[in-house]
Design a protein around this motif. Structure first.
Motif, mmCIF file in Angstrom:
data_model
loop_
_atom_site.group_PDB
_atom_site.id
_atom_site.type_symbol
_atom_site.label_atom_id
_atom_site.label_comp_id
_atom_site.label_asym_id
_atom_site.label_seq_id
_atom_site.Cartn_x
_atom_site.Cartn_y
_atom_site.Cartn_z
ATOM 1 N N ASN A 112 0.748 -1.035 0.195
ATOM 2 C CA ASN A 112 0.040 0.001 -0.012
ATOM 3 C C ASN A 112 0.637 1.122 0.197
ATOM 4 N N HIS A 131 2.338 1.893 -3.383
ATOM 5 C CA HIS A 131 1.312 2.090 -4.392
ATOM 6 C C HIS A 131 1.059 3.518 -4.192
ATOM 7 N N ARG A 132 0.961 4.117 -2.833
ATOM 8 C CA ARG A 132 0.714 5.613 -2.450
ATOM 9 C C ARG A 132 1.998 6.444 -2.977
ATOM 10 N N MET A 170 1.744 6.507 -6.939
ATOM 11 C CA MET A 170 0.635 7.383 -7.239
ATOM 12 C C MET A 170 0.962 8.768 -6.999
ATOM 13 N N GLU A 171 1.772 9.082 -5.988
ATOM 14 C CA GLU A 171 1.788 10.663 -5.816
ATOM 15 C C GLU A 171 2.890 11.037 -6.880
ATOM 16 N N LYS A 191 2.991 10.109 -9.680
ATOM 17 C CA LYS A 191 2.040 10.254 -10.987
ATOM 18 C C LYS A 191 1.220 11.400 -11.059
ATOM 19 N N LYS A 192 0.518 11.632 -10.000
ATOM 20 C CA LYS A 192 -0.320 12.601 -9.656
ATOM 21 C C LYS A 192 0.446 14.056 -9.996
ATOM 22 N N ILE A 228 1.021 14.431 -13.813
ATOM 23 C CA ILE A 228 -0.167 14.882 -14.319
ATOM 24 C C ILE A 228 -0.741 15.917 -14.140
#
Lengths: 200, 200
Positions: free
Chosen positions: B5, B8-9, B12-13, B15-16, B19
């Motif tokens: 997890n 994953h976080r 994702m951070e 990636k965010k 983006i």
């Protein structure tokens, strides 16, 4: 008749004969499992265009939007106007990089799959659109084998449409029609923001 | 929090952040010219899905179907229910290999283009869908330079969506977003007929 028109007619006659033979050979009527994948545009919008076609033919449509849902999209605003023709369900957590909480995403995805399964067991739905399901599978929020089992178990005449980049090979294997949307060019790269109407 | 997890976080951070930067850079709001081409499914249905999105956002949509029209499609049956939100026009001659008369096809295509041009000059239309226009261009029923001039001359905030296999390079050149739909597999090859709801 001029020469170009005659050649056109001859070519078209040969083409028609080939197509007619193919159409005669393709005589099965059955619900199809369609997968729209790839990095290009048009995966979700094609799913909603098919929902429109199905509704045009008087079919009831069930929609589950995986991943999306934090902001109301044009398709949601539109389809919610027809609650008797279309049951619309959005996972409601926004894109995963907005939440960045894997456990919560998994719980939400499972909830959304329960809704999808209810549609996939109900023959009154002529089409089920599972928008961005491939993303939920890519992040392993859902088990691909469980998802495939439910998809294959649906009523014989029901169409199912799965969208999202990175469709898993197991799903491609069992699908009837698979299209890869590939980017030739994208307005976003030229500095144009995602536009209402086209992107959402 | 478990290791997976956390990873994953973190992912994702990152990636965010990427983006978010891209979204901040893409700040232009403008009508886009979208082309859906290729041999795969989803070109027209994506156009109609975008029409749905646009209608969901309260935009008025103009549709011209080139080539199609002998048989009522699901999208036509559906969209004709909303004459104030969507103006629907079909060329009405069926596929060209049904008529096999080039001169008649050209006359019908020109008539359809006059309708398209009327939409493209009217800023009250937020989106214009030109379904299978690429086929009319491929057979040279219409002049590509004339078509492009009218497309580029449309109101600044109007979206235009052009579909059909074999989009001409001149059109791809001027478009904002171009997607090629490629066939991974197709139900038709497995003997399944074109199904209402999915194909028409």
């Amino acid at each position: 008749m001029s020469d170009i028109n005659e050649r056109h007619r001859d070519r078209m006659e040969r083409k028609k004969a080939i197509i007619d033979a193919k159409i005669a050979a393709a005589d099965k009527n059955i619900g199809v499992l369609i997968v729209n994948t790839g990095n290009g545009k048009g995966k979700s919008s094609s799913g909603f265009g098919m929902a429109m076609r199905a509704m045009g033919h008087g079919m009831k449509v069930g929609v589950v939007q995986f991943i999306k849902g934090a902001m109301s999209t044009g398709e949601e605003l539109f389809l919610r106007r027809f609650p008797e023709e279309c049951s619309f369900h959005a996972m409601g957590e926004g894109y995963t990089w907005e939440t960045q909480d894997r456990e919560r995403d998994i719980a939400k995805a499972r909830e959304a799959w329960e809704q999808a399964r209810a549609f996939l067991r109900d023959p009154s739905y002529g089409m089920v659109v599972l928008d961005e399901l491939n993303i939920a599978l890519k992040y392993r929020y859902l088990d691909v084998h469980e998802v495939i089992a439910d998809l294959l178990d649906r009523p014989e005449m029901q169409h199912a449409v799965v969208t999202g980049r990175a469709a898993p090979p197991e799903l491609i294997e069992v699908a009837d029609t698979v299209t890869e949307m590939t980017v030739v060019k994208h307005a976003f790269k030229a500095g144009i923001a995602a536009q209402p109407g086209t992107e959402w």
